[in-house]
Every structure is written in C-alpha cells, then in structure tokens.
Design a protein around this motif. Sequence first.
Motif, PDB file in Angstrom:
ATOM      1  N   THR A   1      58.950   6.687 101.384  1.00 35.26           N
ATOM      2  CA  THR A   1      57.680   6.959 102.035  1.00 35.26           C
ATOM      3  C   THR A   1      57.277   5.800 102.939  1.00 35.26           C
ATOM      4  O   THR A   1      57.565   4.633 102.649  1.00 35.26           O
ATOM      5  N   ALA A   2      56.607   6.135 104.043  1.00 36.90           N
ATOM      6  CA  ALA A   2      56.144   5.120 104.983  1.00 36.90           C
ATOM      7  C   ALA A   2      54.738   5.467 105.458  1.00 36.90           C
ATOM      8  O   ALA A   2      54.403   6.638 105.638  1.00 36.90           O
ATOM      9  N   PHE A   3      53.942   4.442 105.669  1.00 40.74           N
ATOM     10  CA  PHE A   3      52.598   4.608 106.230  1.00 40.74           C
ATOM     11  C   PHE A   3      52.539   3.786 107.510  1.00 40.74           C
ATOM     12  O   PHE A   3      52.793   2.583 107.505  1.00 40.74           O
ATOM     13  N   ILE A   4      52.208   4.455 108.617  1.00 39.79           N
ATOM     14  CA  ILE A   4      52.139   3.799 109.919  1.00 39.79           C
ATOM     15  C   ILE A   4      50.714   3.889 110.432  1.00 39.79           C
ATOM     16  O   ILE A   4      50.170   4.989 110.604  1.00 39.79           O
ATOM     17  N   THR A   5      50.092   2.755 110.696  1.00 38.90           N
ATOM     18  CA  THR A   5      48.738   2.767 111.232  1.00 38.90           C
ATOM     19  C   THR A   5      48.787   2.997 112.745  1.00 38.90           C
ATOM     20  O   THR A   5      49.727   2.594 113.425  1.00 38.90           O
TER      21      THR A   5
ATOM     22  N   ASN B   1      65.336   9.864 109.810  1.00 39.23           N
ATOM     23  CA  ASN B   1      66.134   9.164 108.801  1.00 39.23           C
ATOM     24  C   ASN B   1      65.731   9.533 107.376  1.00 39.23           C
ATOM     25  O   ASN B   1      66.063   8.826 106.425  1.00 39.23           O
ATOM     26  N   GLY B   2      65.013  10.648 107.240  1.00 36.83           N
ATOM     27  CA  GLY B   2      64.734  11.184 105.917  1.00 36.83           C
ATOM     28  C   GLY B   2      63.516  10.652 105.194  1.00 36.83           C
ATOM     29  O   GLY B   2      63.364  10.869 103.987  1.00 36.83           O
ATOM     30  N   TYR B   3      62.631   9.962 105.881  1.00 39.89           N
ATOM     31  CA  TYR B   3      61.422   9.431 105.259  1.00 39.89           C
ATOM     32  C   TYR B   3      60.304  10.479 105.253  1.00 39.89           C
ATOM     33  O   TYR B   3      60.256  11.351 106.121  1.00 39.89           O
ATOM     34  N   PHE B   4      59.399  10.345 104.275  1.00 40.95           N
ATOM     35  CA  PHE B   4      58.119  11.047 104.324  1.00 40.95           C
ATOM     36  C   PHE B   4      57.161  10.078 104.989  1.00 40.95           C
ATOM     37  O   PHE B   4      57.030   8.932 104.548  1.00 40.95           O
ATOM     38  N   VAL B   5      56.468  10.526 106.035  1.00 41.16           N
ATOM     39  CA  VAL B   5      55.640   9.615 106.827  1.00 41.16           C
ATOM     40  C   VAL B   5      54.173  10.011 106.806  1.00 41.16           C
ATOM     41  O   VAL B   5      53.815  11.166 107.085  1.00 41.16           O
TER      42      VAL B   5
ATOM     43  N   ALA C   1      41.719   5.936 102.463  1.00 40.74           N
ATOM     44  CA  ALA C   1      43.113   6.240 102.787  1.00 40.74           C
ATOM     45  C   ALA C   1      44.018   5.920 101.599  1.00 40.74           C
ATOM     46  O   ALA C   1      44.956   6.679 101.296  1.00 40.74           O
ATOM     47  N   ARG C   2      43.728   4.812 100.933  1.00 41.71           N
ATOM     48  CA  ARG C   2      44.517   4.432  99.759  1.00 41.71           C
ATOM     49  C   ARG C   2      44.396   5.491  98.662  1.00 41.71           C
ATOM     50  O   ARG C   2      45.398   5.854  98.017  1.00 41.71           O
ATOM     51  N   LYS C   3      43.202   5.996  98.448  1.00 39.61           N
ATOM     52  CA  LYS C   3      42.999   7.034  97.442  1.00 39.61           C
ATOM     53  C   LYS C   3      43.761   8.308  97.819  1.00 39.61           C
ATOM     54  O   LYS C   3      44.380   8.948  96.962  1.00 39.61           O
ATOM     55  N   GLU C   4      43.703   8.687  99.092  1.00 39.76           N
ATOM     56  CA  GLU C   4      44.360   9.908  99.554  1.00 39.76           C
ATOM     57  C   GLU C   4      45.869   9.821  99.405  1.00 39.76           C
ATOM     58  O   GLU C   4      46.515  10.740  98.916  1.00 39.76           O
ATOM     59  N   ILE C   5      46.433   8.683  99.805  1.00 39.13           N
ATOM     60  CA  ILE C   5      47.883   8.521  99.680  1.00 39.13           C
ATOM     61  C   ILE C   5      48.277   8.424  98.206  1.00 39.13           C
ATOM     62  O   ILE C   5      49.323   8.936  97.792  1.00 39.13           O
ATOM     63  N   GLY C   6      47.427   7.800  97.401  1.00 36.65           N
ATOM     64  CA  GLY C   6      47.703   7.683  95.974  1.00 36.65           C
ATOM     65  C   GLY C   6      47.760   9.018  95.267  1.00 36.65           C
ATOM     66  O   GLY C   6      48.394   9.143  94.208  1.00 36.65           O
ATOM     67  N   LYS C   7      47.117  10.028  95.838  1.00 37.73           N
ATOM     68  CA  LYS C   7      47.166  11.377  95.263  1.00 37.73           C
ATOM     69  C   LYS C   7      48.525  12.031  95.506  1.00 37.73           C
ATOM     70  O   LYS C   7      48.907  12.959  94.794  1.00 37.73           O
ATOM     71  N   GLN C   8      49.242  11.531  96.512  1.00 42.79           N
ATOM     72  CA  GLN C   8      50.490  12.171  96.920  1.00 42.79           C
ATOM     73  C   GLN C   8      51.740  11.394  96.532  1.00 42.79           C
ATOM     74  O   GLN C   8      52.838  11.946  96.488  1.00 42.79           O
ATOM     75  N   THR C   9      51.584  10.111  96.273  1.00 49.91           N
ATOM     76  CA  THR C   9      52.749   9.309  95.894  1.00 49.91           C
ATOM     77  C   THR C   9      52.322   8.104  95.071  1.00 49.91           C
ATOM     78  O   THR C   9      51.221   7.572  95.252  1.00 49.91           O
ATOM     79  N   ASP C  10      53.198   7.681  94.178  1.00 48.11           N
ATOM     80  CA  ASP C  10      52.956   6.476  93.380  1.00 48.11           C
ATOM     81  C   ASP C  10      53.626   5.256  93.997  1.00 48.11           C
ATOM     82  O   ASP C  10      53.413   4.136  93.541  1.00 48.11           O
TER      83      ASP C  10
ATOM     84  N   LYS D   1      55.893  -1.190  93.853  1.00 41.02           N
ATOM     85  CA  LYS D   1      56.622  -0.233  93.023  1.00 41.02           C
ATOM     86  C   LYS D   1      57.910   0.250  93.695  1.00 41.02           C
ATOM     87  O   LYS D   1      58.723   0.929  93.077  1.00 41.02           O
ATOM     88  N   SER D   2      58.104  -0.111  94.960  1.00 37.16           N
ATOM     89  CA  SER D   2      59.319   0.260  95.676  1.00 37.16           C
ATOM     90  C   SER D   2      60.462  -0.675  95.314  1.00 37.16           C
ATOM     91  O   SER D   2      60.257  -1.862  95.067  1.00 37.16           O
ATOM     92  N   GLU D   3      61.671  -0.150  95.310  1.00 43.64           N
ATOM     93  CA  GLU D   3      62.837  -0.995  95.046  1.00 43.64           C
ATOM     94  C   GLU D   3      63.162  -1.876  96.252  1.00 43.64           C
ATOM     95  O   GLU D   3      63.713  -2.967  96.095  1.00 43.64           O
ATOM     96  N   GLN D   4      62.827  -1.408  97.454  1.00 39.24           N
ATOM     97  CA  GLN D   4      63.104  -2.173  98.671  1.00 39.24           C
ATOM     98  C   GLN D   4      61.896  -2.093  99.617  1.00 39.24           C
ATOM     99  O   GLN D   4      61.968  -1.460 100.671  1.00 39.24           O
TER     100      GLN D   4
END
Length: 245
Positions: free
Chosen positions: A3-7, A24-28, A69-78, A129-132
């Motif tokens: 997952t990626a977040f772009i401002t 490249n297969g990311y959720f953005v 925004a943090r709350k909204e994204i937190g609902k969709q991914t950890d 929480k990401s490995e990379q």
Amino acid sequence: MKTAFITGANKGIGFETAKQLLENGYFVFIGSRNIDNGESAVQQLKKAGFENIHAIRLDVSDITSIEEARKEIGKQTDILDVLINNAGINGGMPQAALEAPVESFQKVMDTNLYGVIRMTQAFMDLLKKSEQPRIVNVSSSGCSLTLHSDPEWIYYSHKAAVYTASKAAMNMYTINLAYELRDTAFKVNAVCPGFVATDFNNHRGTGTVEEGGQRIAKYAMITQDGPTGKFISEEYNSETGETPW
C-alpha cells in the motif's frame, strides 16, 4: 498487496506516480485537498484499467485533516508500505530575499516542511508495520545549497527565496529522519522528479510527468540494498542520482 499513500496526487507528478505504482501492483491512496478532484483522478485511473485505488481528502497544512485521513486509511489497512510526501506549493513569484514577506515564508513552510513532518509522524505507526517501509520526500535540485552557490550551475540565476528555503529545510528533516531510522528497514530519501512541465511551474519545465513520476516511484520501490538518507536527482546526476545538499 503493498500500500502507498501519496499526498497531492490528484494531478501532475503525484498522479503519474500513483499510476506508476498501480502498474507495479500497489494499492494507492490518493491524497487531495479537494475530494472531488481526488475522486476525478480515481475515475481517470479506473478508466485506464486500475482498481486498487482510493481518494482521501487531505490538507497537509491542517492537522485535523491529517488525523481524519489517518482514521480513514486505518479502516482499510493495518499496514502502510510507502508514504510519498508530494504535496507542495511554490509561493508565487517573484520571491526576492529582501522583499518577500515573512508571511509568504510561513505559508510555504506550513505545507512544504511542516506538512511533511505532520504526515510522517501521523502515519509512522502504520509504516512501522511494513517489512520494507519507504518514505519519499519530493524535493528539487533547485534547493541544493551547493548548486545555488555555484555560478557555473545552469540554474544559478533561478533564485526563489521562499520555495528553496522550504525545500532545503525539508531536506534537512529528511537527513535527520533517515538517521533516526538507520537501524530499521526504513529507506528515507529526498527525491527530485526533475524540471517537469506541470501546473506547478506554469508548464515551463523541460521534462515530462511520466519521467518525473517514474523517478519518484523508483525510490518508493527500492530494495533493501538501496540508498537511504540521500538527496537524489537523476536529472542532475544520471549515473547514481546522488546530488549535493
């Protein structure tokens, strides 16, 4: 799926970077001050065949907006694998050091520097929480202290006291952030997309958004043997990209 977040990703380089990561297969997650513009960008990308994308209302100069925004994204991914701090303002022209009002410096710093700090701190828990985990702070070779002190540099006369001060300060924050995360899996870099023709510079740039987006996406996807704590401009240095601060 990473997952990626772009401002500031509803247009220009941010939009193109989103496209590159989707390929490249990311959720953005696309951050946009105006949610309608963000949704319009999502629809454009969906028409191009991409599905793993979501618009997020985001004003990096407003901490309440960031928290929402943090709350909204937190609902969709950890987990957040990539944060690209792309949102920025140029402060208008001219920007003479002796004449630009302090208020102009404050306004631009609030987005270009403090916005990066707010975003990084707000999303650090998901990034950890990401490995990379990757953080890319979109910069400009035009804020290099070394280059702007060199009369032989091609853009030596292109001075913009407000904008360059904000990005130079952001670069220093990048150095400190990379240092604090040096013993982790994080890769943190300041990356210049090049002098790209966008609304940001009234389309005076000589490069394309495709080139700029590719450069940003590249450092969002670097492997563990990639650089960290660096200032990268492949337009300035086509071999390694490393640019003088």
